[in-house]
Design a protein around this motif. Structure first.
Motif, PDB file in Angstrom:
ATOM      1  N   ALA A 245       0.839  -1.206   0.000  1.00  0.00           N
ATOM      2  CA  ALA A 245       0.000   0.000   0.000  1.00  0.00           C
ATOM      3  C   ALA A 245       0.872   1.252   0.000  1.00  0.00           C
ATOM      4  O   ALA A 245       0.564   2.246  -0.673  1.00  0.00           O
ATOM      5  N   LYS A 246       1.979   1.203   0.749  1.00  0.00           N
ATOM      6  CA  LYS A 246       2.903   2.323   0.797  1.00  0.00           C
ATOM      7  C   LYS A 246       3.509   2.584  -0.595  1.00  0.00           C
ATOM      8  O   LYS A 246       3.799   3.728  -0.951  1.00  0.00           O
ATOM      9  N   CYS A 247       3.637   1.518  -1.373  1.00  0.00           N
ATOM     10  CA  CYS A 247       4.251   1.612  -2.703  1.00  0.00           C
ATOM     11  C   CYS A 247       3.225   1.854  -3.814  1.00  0.00           C
ATOM     12  O   CYS A 247       3.586   1.826  -4.995  1.00  0.00           O
ATOM     13  N   SER A 248       1.986   2.095  -3.465  1.00  0.00           N
ATOM     14  CA  SER A 248       0.911   2.154  -4.457  1.00  0.00           C
ATOM     15  C   SER A 248       1.099   3.261  -5.493  1.00  0.00           C
ATOM     16  O   SER A 248       0.637   3.149  -6.629  1.00  0.00           O
ATOM     17  N   ARG A 249       1.768   4.333  -5.131  1.00  0.00           N
ATOM     18  CA  ARG A 249       1.954   5.449  -6.062  1.00  0.00           C
ATOM     19  C   ARG A 249       3.079   5.208  -7.056  1.00  0.00           C
ATOM     20  O   ARG A 249       3.233   5.945  -8.039  1.00  0.00           O
ATOM     21  N   ILE A 250       3.887   4.158  -6.838  1.00  0.00           N
ATOM     22  CA  ILE A 250       5.033   3.866  -7.706  1.00  0.00           C
ATOM     23  C   ILE A 250       4.546   3.112  -8.943  1.00  0.00           C
ATOM     24  O   ILE A 250       3.884   2.082  -8.830  1.00  0.00           O
ATOM     25  N   LYS A 251       4.893   3.598 -10.125  1.00  0.00           N
ATOM     26  CA  LYS A 251       4.366   3.043 -11.374  1.00  0.00           C
ATOM     27  C   LYS A 251       4.826   1.614 -11.620  1.00  0.00           C
ATOM     28  O   LYS A 251       4.043   0.754 -12.004  1.00  0.00           O
ATOM     29  N   THR A 252       6.124   1.360 -11.447  1.00  0.00           N
ATOM     30  CA  THR A 252       6.681   0.023 -11.689  1.00  0.00           C
ATOM     31  C   THR A 252       7.291  -0.488 -10.395  1.00  0.00           C
ATOM     32  O   THR A 252       8.230   0.105  -9.872  1.00  0.00           O
TER      33      THR A 252
END
Length: 287
Positions: A245-252
């Motif tokens: 969830a913390k990484c949700s904004r990262i595209k890849t």
């Protein structure tokens, strides 16, 4: 009657074809041809043919990209000695006349060579060191003189660790791409510290690092522009829904499987299906 119908033999005078003197090519044309070659091939061949070719081989714009990591002279029967390779690298740096932007080197690189680059390459934007036994001190002395650095790749350099990346975060405010690969020695935990202060980072790859989940979260929070994150064989990271969830904004996003990794040691030093480390700079620029 046309001559070719005459009964007597007809002899045609054949003019010998003019021999082209390649040494007479204009300097700018030769430079365009040499641009298709790599630094090693120019130093070992093309630049030695004649005086005019040597002059063309000294055009500084030819030496903005120096890749001494993938050539045949670095391995096998054609492998040159460390002294020869270092001398070639220094010659390339000299010919760049301060315009060197990309340097890629491997196990021949020494502390002295890093110092040489640091003193003469203020425009360096991309640095790759692979299997280099350079000291942490020499690396940091180089980094603090590279304010324009945008890409940094450190692969299997066991002595580059500790505060190296904290120094990098302070010295290289424009850094956008970072790739760190530790070996079977595992690396020092502090090796990942400082990355969270690289606020302009877009692409990050960590392999065989000892960072923890909390440290990775700090990196994600500190790098708001992150577009691509690849984490492999990092055994102190707990991959769960919260981290994803913390990484949700990262595209890849490339993370280990959804499991507790702390007690699971990989059978491989590196990912068995990992093409990330081939054509590294091409991969980064096309992403």
């Amino acid at each position: 009657m046309p001559p070719f119908l005459c009964s007597h033999s007809y002899e045609m005078e054949v003019q010998p074809e003019a021999v082209r003197d390649w040494s007479d090519l204009p300097l700018d044309v030769l430079a365009l041809v040499f641009a298709k070659l790599g630094a090693v091939d120019i130093l070992m061949g093309a630049g030695l043919v004649c005086h005019s070719w040597l002059e063309a081989a000294k055009v500084p714009s030819l030496w903005r990209y120096v890749d001494m990591e993938h050539h045949d002279v670095l391995r096998g029967k054609k492998k040159k000695s460390r002294d020869v390779l270092c001398a070639m690298a220094k010659a390339a740096v000299d010919r760049s006349n301060g315009q060197l932007e990309v340097f890629a080197g491997s196990e021949f690189v020494t502390d002295q060579l890093l110092k040489y680059i640091a003193e003469r390459s203020p425009s360096l934007k991309s640095l790759s060191l692979d299997y280099c036994n350079v000291t942490n001190e020499a690396f940091t002395e180089l980094i603090i003189k590279l304010p324009l650095l945008e890409e940094l790749l450190i692969s299997l350099c066991p002595f580059v660790d500790g505060d190296a990346y904290e120094v990098t975060s302070r010295a290289c405010a424009q850094l956008k791409r970072l790739m760190l690969r530790q070996g079977s020695y595992g690396g020092i935990r502090d090796g990942a510290l400082g990355i969270e202060m690289m606020h302009e980072l877009r692409y990050l790859t960590l392999v065989n690092s000892n960072i923890t989940t909390e440290e990775l979260v700090a990196i994600i929070d500190g790098c708001p522009h992150m577009e691509r994150l690849c984490v492999r064989n990092c055994c102190n990271i707990v991959v769960d829904g919260t981290l994803r969830a913390k990484c949700s904004r990262i595209k890849t996003l490339i993370l280990p499987p959804l499991q507790h990794m702390q007690n699971v040691r990989s059978r491989y030093i590196f990912h068995p299906d990992d093409s990330l480390f081939t054509d590294k700079f091409d991969d980064w620029r096309s992403s």
